[in-house]
Design a protein around this motif. Structure first.
Motif, PDB file in Angstrom:
ATOM      1  N   THR A  29       0.830  -1.194   0.000  1.00 19.60           N
ATOM      2  CA  THR A  29       0.000   0.000   0.000  1.00 19.60           C
ATOM      3  C   THR A  29       0.867   1.247   0.000  1.00 19.60           C
ATOM      4  OG1 THR A  29      -1.645  -1.207   1.250  1.00 19.60           O
ATOM      5  CG2 THR A  29      -1.840   1.167   1.253  1.00 19.60           C
ATOM      6  N   GLN A  30       0.462   2.224  -0.788  1.00 16.98           N
ATOM      7  CA  GLN A  30       1.170   3.498  -0.858  1.00 16.98           C
ATOM      8  C   GLN A  30       0.347   4.581  -0.179  1.00 16.98           C
ATOM      9  OE1 GLN A  30       4.282   3.607  -2.160  1.00 16.98           O
ATOM     10  NE2 GLN A  30       4.011   1.396  -2.367  1.00 16.98           N
ATOM     11  N   PRO A  31       0.999   5.574   0.413  1.00 17.50           N
ATOM     12  CA  PRO A  31       0.250   6.658   1.060  1.00 17.50           C
ATOM     13  C   PRO A  31      -0.513   7.497   0.039  1.00 17.50           C
ATOM     14  CG  PRO A  31       2.627   7.038   1.228  1.00 17.50           C
ATOM     15  CD  PRO A  31       2.431   5.723   0.549  1.00 17.50           C
ATOM     16  N   ILE A  32      -1.596   8.105   0.488  1.00 14.87           N
ATOM     17  CA  ILE A  32      -2.377   9.012  -0.351  1.00 14.87           C
ATOM     18  C   ILE A  32      -1.724  10.383  -0.269  1.00 14.87           C
ATOM     19  CG2 ILE A  32      -4.620  10.139  -0.620  1.00 14.87           C
ATOM     20  CD1 ILE A  32      -5.815   7.595   0.707  1.00 14.87           C
ATOM     21  N   HIS A  33      -1.358  10.926  -1.423  1.00 16.24           N
ATOM     22  CA  HIS A  33      -0.696  12.229  -1.457  1.00 16.24           C
ATOM     23  C   HIS A  33      -1.659  13.355  -1.784  1.00 16.24           C
ATOM     24  CE1 HIS A  33       3.227  10.427  -0.919  1.00 16.24           C
ATOM     25  NE2 HIS A  33       2.956   9.556  -1.882  1.00 16.24           N
ATOM     26  N   SER A  34      -2.737  13.055  -2.491  1.00 15.90           N
ATOM     27  CA  SER A  34      -3.720  14.080  -2.819  1.00 15.90           C
ATOM     28  C   SER A  34      -5.072  13.423  -3.059  1.00 15.90           C
ATOM     29  CB  SER A  34      -3.297  14.854  -4.069  1.00 15.90           C
ATOM     30  OG  SER A  34      -3.496  14.076  -5.226  1.00 15.90           O
TER      31      SER A  34
END
Length: 65
Positions: A29-34
């Motif tokens: 999982t990748q972080p939400i940046h926008s």
């Protein structure tokens, strides 16, 4: 009344305790940046969206009187 059997596991199953970081890494999982990261083309047209919203509103208020 029956006794616990080795063929039937305990409920709920015992799971290893993992940190949030470990769980996220396991799912890659990748972080939400926008907010754009959350955007999805769910409806093909504005009309389809309006029909969905009208249906949802009607269903939520169907039994309210």
């Amino acid at each position: 009344m029956s006794t616990p059997d080795a063929d039937h596991p305990a409920y709920p199953p015992i799971r290893p305790r993992l940190s949030v970081e470990e769980l996220l890494a396991a799912k890659n999982t990748q972080p939400i940046h926008s907010l754009d990261d959350l955007a999805a083309d769910t409806f093909e047209s504005d009309q389809e969206l309006e029909e969905f919203l009208a249906f949802t509103y009607a269903e939520r208020h169907r039994d309210v009187a």
